[in-house]
Enzyme design. Structure first.
Site, mmCIF file in Angstrom:
data_model
loop_
_atom_site.group_PDB
_atom_site.id
_atom_site.type_symbol
_atom_site.label_atom_id
_atom_site.label_comp_id
_atom_site.label_asym_id
_atom_site.label_seq_id
_atom_site.Cartn_x
_atom_site.Cartn_y
_atom_site.Cartn_z
ATOM 1 N N GLU A 102 1.071 -1.310 -0.183
ATOM 2 C CA GLU A 102 -0.189 -0.002 -0.225
ATOM 3 C C GLU A 102 1.016 1.459 -0.198
ATOM 4 O O GLU A 102 2.257 0.971 0.191
ATOM 5 C CB GLU A 102 -0.620 -0.428 1.423
ATOM 6 C CG GLU A 102 -2.185 0.016 1.405
ATOM 7 C CD GLU A 102 -2.959 0.957 0.367
ATOM 8 O OE1 GLU A 102 -2.512 1.565 -1.182
ATOM 9 O OE2 GLU A 102 -4.397 1.161 0.702
ATOM 10 N N ASP A 103 0.390 2.180 -0.334
ATOM 11 C CA ASP A 103 1.299 3.280 -0.377
ATOM 12 C C ASP A 103 0.564 4.077 1.265
ATOM 13 O O ASP A 103 2.131 4.395 1.497
ATOM 14 C CB ASP A 103 0.749 4.460 -1.420
ATOM 15 C CG ASP A 103 -0.569 5.005 -2.031
ATOM 16 O OD1 ASP A 103 -1.704 4.447 -0.878
ATOM 17 O OD2 ASP A 103 -0.961 5.710 -2.697
ATOM 18 N N ASP A 106 -4.082 5.228 6.039
ATOM 19 C CA ASP A 106 -4.625 6.577 7.100
ATOM 20 C C ASP A 106 -6.119 6.504 7.750
ATOM 21 O O ASP A 106 -5.350 5.603 9.413
ATOM 22 C CB ASP A 106 -5.191 7.337 6.037
ATOM 23 C CG ASP A 106 -5.432 9.094 5.915
ATOM 24 O OD1 ASP A 106 -5.384 9.527 6.715
ATOM 25 O OD2 ASP A 106 -7.069 9.120 5.548
ATOM 26 N N PHE A 155 -2.093 15.787 4.720
ATOM 27 C CA PHE A 155 -2.146 15.576 3.504
ATOM 28 C C PHE A 155 -1.656 15.064 2.560
ATOM 29 O O PHE A 155 -0.505 16.627 2.609
ATOM 30 C CB PHE A 155 -3.513 16.139 2.475
ATOM 31 C CG PHE A 155 -3.633 15.775 1.221
ATOM 32 C CD1 PHE A 155 -4.801 14.285 1.057
ATOM 33 C CD2 PHE A 155 -3.557 16.316 0.245
ATOM 34 C CE1 PHE A 155 -4.730 13.882 -0.402
ATOM 35 C CE2 PHE A 155 -3.318 15.570 -0.995
ATOM 36 C CZ PHE A 155 -4.477 14.688 -1.404
ATOM 37 N N ARG A 168 1.039 12.092 -8.792
ATOM 38 C CA ARG A 168 1.352 10.253 -8.578
ATOM 39 C C ARG A 168 3.354 10.528 -9.125
ATOM 40 O O ARG A 168 4.169 10.132 -8.609
ATOM 41 C CB ARG A 168 0.767 9.427 -9.554
ATOM 42 C CG ARG A 168 -0.563 9.287 -8.629
ATOM 43 C CD ARG A 168 -0.653 8.582 -9.634
ATOM 44 N NE ARG A 168 -2.559 8.370 -9.043
ATOM 45 C CZ ARG A 168 -3.262 7.651 -7.976
ATOM 46 N NH1 ARG A 168 -3.387 7.599 -6.668
ATOM 47 N NH2 ARG A 168 -4.091 7.592 -7.983
#
Ligand code: IMP
Ligand code: MG
Length: 179
Positions: A102-103, A106, A155, A168
């Protein structure tokens, strides 16, 4: 460059590509030490995790396979609270070592949903590697086993992370400048 702007929002430098590369190597070493006697299947969560997956998959340096799933929960700079599955896993993973890539974790709702759907397919071992983890935002019960960087609930964009599909391809990670 010390500022980038997307959708009228300004971002400042946060994590440099060299530091990302260093952590990717360290995580790859841990995974290699633990799983060199198996042939793990890495599961990259599209879209955001693809640069991390590409770097990690090559750095691990053991026989391994990779597959892709596609999930979506974010719109703009916040979670919708719902996870949409846009592309599922077709591979048979029963009895296998599976490592989700996963990036970012959260709220944790995306990873929780994915872990429970893969767990139902009876892997021998199921691990989660996430480049980033926002522990303060976590609502679910699943924590990543391998974490690149723990960060506050801000964020961020770059190295796979997007703002409405953009950013990205930035090599570094940038944080929203709220001042
Ligand atoms: P969660 O379900 O709330 O844990 O969100 C996970 C997904 O939301 C990640 O895979 C990202 O695609 C996206 N996401 C969460 N935080 C950020 C962020 O700071 N920037 C960009 N995308 C994010
Ligand atoms: Mg995203």
């Amino acid at each position: 460059m010390n500022k980038v702007t997307y959708n009228g929002l300004t971002f400042r430098p946060y994590i440099k590509s060299d530091d990302i590369a260093q952590r990717v190597k360290e995580i790859a070493n841990e995974i290699r030490n633990e799983f060199h006697d198996t042939v793990p299947l890495f599961v990259c969560v599209l879209n955001g995790a693809f640069p991390f997956a590409s770097d990690l998959f090559r750095a691990v340096g053991i026989d391994a396979e990779i597959a892709f799933v596609k999930l979506k929960s974010y719109e703009g700079t916040s979670t919708t609270g719902k996870v949409k599955e846009l592309l599922g896993l077709t591979d048979d993973i029963e009895g296998r070592t599976v490592i989700i890539i996963e990036d970012i974790v959260d709220t944790g709702i995306t990873i929780e949903k994915l872990v429970s759907s893969l767990q139902a397919k009876k892997p021998k071992t199921l691990k989660v590697a996430s480049l980033l983890f926002k522990p303060d935002a976590l609502r679910g019960n699943v924590k990543p086993d391998y974490v690149g960087f723990e960060i506050p609930s801000k964020f961020i964009i770059g190295y796979g992370l997007d703002i409405d599909g953009m950013a990205r391809n930035l090599p570094d990670i940038w944080v929203l400048d709220e001042e």
